[in-house]
Design a protein around this motif. Structure first.
Motif, PDB file in Angstrom:
ATOM      1  N   GLY A   1     -11.847  -1.924  10.501  1.00 15.13           N
ATOM      2  CA  GLY A   1     -11.410  -2.657  12.186  1.00 15.13           C
ATOM      3  C   GLY A   1      -9.478  -2.684  11.969  1.00 15.13           C
ATOM      4  O   GLY A   1      -9.188  -2.537  13.116  1.00 15.13           O
ATOM      5  N   GLU A   2      -9.392  -2.938  10.727  1.00 16.84           N
ATOM      6  CA  GLU A   2      -7.552  -2.782  11.299  1.00 16.84           C
ATOM      7  C   GLU A   2      -6.928  -1.898  11.346  1.00 16.84           C
ATOM      8  O   GLU A   2      -7.198  -1.269  11.165  1.00 16.84           O
ATOM      9  CB  GLU A   2      -7.216  -3.375   9.920  1.00 16.84           C
ATOM     10  N   ARG A   3      -6.167  -1.879  12.597  1.00 13.41           N
ATOM     11  CA  ARG A   3      -5.478  -0.647  13.093  1.00 13.41           C
ATOM     12  C   ARG A   3      -4.124  -0.842  12.966  1.00 13.41           C
ATOM     13  O   ARG A   3      -2.932  -1.261  12.656  1.00 13.41           O
ATOM     14  CB  ARG A   3      -5.384  -0.913  14.245  1.00 13.41           C
ATOM     15  N   LEU A   4      -3.502   0.701  12.293  1.00  7.61           N
ATOM     16  CA  LEU A   4      -1.857   1.167  11.716  1.00  7.61           C
ATOM     17  C   LEU A   4      -1.428   2.276  12.871  1.00  7.61           C
ATOM     18  O   LEU A   4      -2.114   3.342  12.963  1.00  7.61           O
ATOM     19  CB  LEU A   4      -2.027   1.142  10.613  1.00  7.61           C
TER      20      LEU A   4
ATOM     21  N   PRO B   1      -4.595  -7.091  -1.209  1.00 10.90           N
ATOM     22  CA  PRO B   1      -4.864  -7.921   0.088  1.00 10.90           C
ATOM     23  C   PRO B   1      -4.225  -7.230   1.425  1.00 10.90           C
ATOM     24  O   PRO B   1      -4.064  -6.190   1.435  1.00 10.90           O
ATOM     25  CB  PRO B   1      -3.480  -8.682  -0.739  1.00 10.90           C
ATOM     26  N   HIS B   2      -6.295  -7.620   1.710  1.00 11.74           N
ATOM     27  CA  HIS B   2      -5.469  -7.211   3.785  1.00 11.74           C
ATOM     28  C   HIS B   2      -4.616  -7.718   4.296  1.00 11.74           C
ATOM     29  O   HIS B   2      -4.423  -8.749   4.696  1.00 11.74           O
ATOM     30  CB  HIS B   2      -7.014  -7.355   4.309  1.00 11.74           C
ATOM     31  N   GLY B   3      -3.893  -7.263   5.493  1.00 14.09           N
ATOM     32  CA  GLY B   3      -3.293  -7.261   6.428  1.00 14.09           C
ATOM     33  C   GLY B   3      -2.021  -7.866   5.733  1.00 14.09           C
ATOM     34  O   GLY B   3      -1.248  -7.836   6.366  1.00 14.09           O
ATOM     35  N   SER B   4      -1.252  -7.857   4.807  1.00 17.54           N
ATOM     36  CA  SER B   4       0.361  -7.283   3.617  1.00 17.54           C
ATOM     37  C   SER B   4       0.976  -6.306   4.775  1.00 17.54           C
ATOM     38  O   SER B   4       0.863  -5.447   5.215  1.00 17.54           O
ATOM     39  CB  SER B   4      -0.499  -7.056   2.092  1.00 17.54           C
ATOM     40  N   ALA B   5       1.714  -6.753   4.413  1.00 23.13           N
ATOM     41  CA  ALA B   5       2.923  -6.016   5.441  1.00 23.13           C
ATOM     42  C   ALA B   5       3.398  -5.087   4.172  1.00 23.13           C
ATOM     43  O   ALA B   5       2.981  -4.585   3.478  1.00 23.13           O
ATOM     44  CB  ALA B   5       4.678  -7.120   4.371  1.00 23.13           C
ATOM     45  N   LEU B   6       3.780  -4.062   5.588  1.00 24.08           N
ATOM     46  CA  LEU B   6       3.955  -2.501   4.654  1.00 24.08           C
ATOM     47  C   LEU B   6       4.504  -2.595   3.985  1.00 24.08           C
ATOM     48  O   LEU B   6       5.969  -3.367   3.512  1.00 24.08           O
ATOM     49  CB  LEU B   6       4.304  -0.980   5.588  1.00 24.08           C
ATOM     50  N   VAL B   7       4.793  -2.226   2.026  1.00 26.36           N
ATOM     51  CA  VAL B   7       5.499  -2.137   1.720  1.00 26.36           C
ATOM     52  C   VAL B   7       5.505  -0.962   0.923  1.00 26.36           C
ATOM     53  O   VAL B   7       5.373  -0.293   0.686  1.00 26.36           O
ATOM     54  CB  VAL B   7       4.907  -3.108   0.351  1.00 26.36           C
TER      55      VAL B   7
ATOM     56  N   GLY C   1      -7.585   7.959   2.956  1.00 24.27           N
ATOM     57  CA  GLY C   1      -8.811   8.139   2.481  1.00 24.27           C
ATOM     58  C   GLY C   1      -9.820   8.345   3.739  1.00 24.27           C
ATOM     59  O   GLY C   1     -10.344   8.162   4.922  1.00 24.27           O
ATOM     60  N   SER C   2     -11.292   9.219   3.195  1.00 26.50           N
ATOM     61  CA  SER C   2     -12.532   9.511   4.127  1.00 26.50           C
ATOM     62  C   SER C   2     -13.001   8.480   4.922  1.00 26.50           C
ATOM     63  O   SER C   2     -13.702   8.908   5.886  1.00 26.50           O
ATOM     64  CB  SER C   2     -13.200  10.460   3.296  1.00 26.50           C
ATOM     65  N   GLU C   3     -13.367   7.111   4.644  1.00 30.44           N
ATOM     66  CA  GLU C   3     -13.527   6.261   5.415  1.00 30.44           C
ATOM     67  C   GLU C   3     -12.527   5.551   7.161  1.00 30.44           C
ATOM     68  O   GLU C   3     -12.842   5.216   7.490  1.00 30.44           O
ATOM     69  CB  GLU C   3     -14.076   4.836   4.987  1.00 30.44           C
ATOM     70  N   VAL C   4     -11.613   6.688   6.433  1.00 28.65           N
ATOM     71  CA  VAL C   4     -10.589   5.929   7.548  1.00 28.65           C
ATOM     72  C   VAL C   4     -10.486   6.598   9.191  1.00 28.65           C
ATOM     73  O   VAL C   4     -11.275   8.026   8.822  1.00 28.65           O
ATOM     74  CB  VAL C   4      -8.850   6.174   7.844  1.00 28.65           C
ATOM     75  N   ASP C   5     -10.364   5.833  10.674  1.00 28.78           N
ATOM     76  CA  ASP C   5     -10.828   7.155  10.658  1.00 28.78           C
ATOM     77  C   ASP C   5      -9.411   7.381  11.885  1.00 28.78           C
ATOM     78  O   ASP C   5      -8.653   6.500  12.059  1.00 28.78           O
ATOM     79  CB  ASP C   5     -11.790   6.175  12.149  1.00 28.78           C
TER      80      ASP C   5
END
Length: 241
Positions: A183-186, A10-16, A197-201
Motif C-alpha cells: 500500500g505504500e506509494r511512491l 525497513p519499510h518507509g525508509s528514506a530514499l538512498v 518487482g512484479s507485485e508493484v502496481d
C-alpha cells in the motif's frame, strides 16, 4: 549500504542512492561468475561454464573469447516483442569451454545492477534490460492500467523476466533502490523508472495545477508506484523514442 531483500528491508525508509562504485549485490551461486567494471559507463564481464548460455540485449556485446559463440534468437512471443519496441530478437551467448568470458555494455552512461530472481520476477522499462543468466524466461507484459501505458513514459508493453538466475539492469546515472511496503506509494518523475518487482502496481497521477503543468518541467503526469515490492530508479531520465 548493501541492498536487502524486500522481506528484510525497513519499510518507509528514506530514499538512498547506491554509492557510485557499487550496485545491488545479491547472494547467489552466480556471484563469482561476473565482475562490474568502470564508473561512468559500467560494463559487466561474465565467465561462463562450458555449454552455458545466457541472454543479452542486441548491441550489448563489447568483446569475447574465441570460445564464445552467439546467435540471434526470439525469446517468448514474437508478435508481442515486436510491439514492445525492444526488437524481435535478442543475443544468445554460449560458452564452448569452461571459463569463457564475455564483456557486455549498454552503450550509454550509467550503472549496472543485478536483480536476483529469488526476489521475484522483474519488469524492465525500455532500454533497462541488459542481460540475464540462469534458467530465466523472458516475456512481454502489458501495463495494468491504460493511463500508465499512454502517459507513464514506458509504453504499453514491457519486458518481464522470471525464473531462476540473475538479471542485469542498466540505469542511466546512478541507481536509487526503494522497497515499498504493501500500500505504500511512491511518485516518480517520468523517465526515472528503470525496473520494478512484479507485485508493484504501476500507474500515473496528474501533477496537479495548470501552473505546474506549464512551468515545472515535469510534464502533466507522474508515475505512481504502489507496493509491495522493490523498485529501481535511475537518476538520469531515459528518453524513449
Amino acid at each position: 549500504m548493501q541492498p536487502l531483500p524486500p522481506s528484510e528491508a525497513p519499510h518507509g525508509s528514506a530514499l538512498v542512492a547506491a554509492p557510485s562504485s557499487t550496485v545491488p549485490v545479491p547472494q547467489t551461486p552466480w556471484n563469482d561468475s561476473y565482475q562490474l567494471h568502470g564508473n561512468i559507463a559500467q560494463t559487466i564481464e561474465l565467465s561462463l561454464d562450458e555449454g552455458q548460455s545466457m541472454w543479452a540485449s542486441k548491441g550489448a556485446l563489447i568483446c569475447y573469447d574465441d570460445s564464445i559463440e552467439w546467435s540471434l534468437e526470439i525469446p517468448g512471443n514474437s508478435l508481442s516483442r515486436m510491439l514492445s519496441g525492444e526488437g524481435l530478437t535478442m543475443t544468445r551467448v554460449t560458452a564452448k569451454r569452461p571459463g569463457a568470458k564475455v564483456v557486455l555494455g549498454a552503450n550509454d552512461t550509467g550503472k549496472i545492477a543485478a536483480w536476483d530472481l529469488s526476489w521475484g520476477p522483474v519488469t524492465c522499462t525500455p532500454g533497462a534490460f541488459l542481460a540475464a543468466v540462469g534458467g530465466v524466461q523472458i516475456d512481454v507484459t502489458a501495463a495494468r492500467r491504460a493511463g500508465a501505458a499512454f502517459f507513464g513514459g514506458a509504453g504499453l508493453l514491457l519486458q518481464k523476466i522470471s525464473g531462476r538466475g540473475l538479471v542485469f539492469i542498466h540505469g542511466k546515472g546512478d541507481f536509487i533502490q526503494r522497497d515499498l511496503a504493501a500500500g505504500e506509494r511512491l511518485l516518480v518523475s517520468t523517465g526515472n523508472l528503470a525496473a520494478y518487482g512484479s507485485e508493484v502496481d504501476y500507474g500515473v497521477v496528474g501533477v496537479g495545477g495548470l501552473f505546474k503543468m506549464l512551468f515545472a518541467r515535469e510534464g502533466v503526469f507522474m508515475t505512481q508506484l504502489t507496493g509491495p515490492g522493490r523498485v529501481l530508479l535511475q537518476t538520469l531520465k531515459r528518453v524513449h523514442v
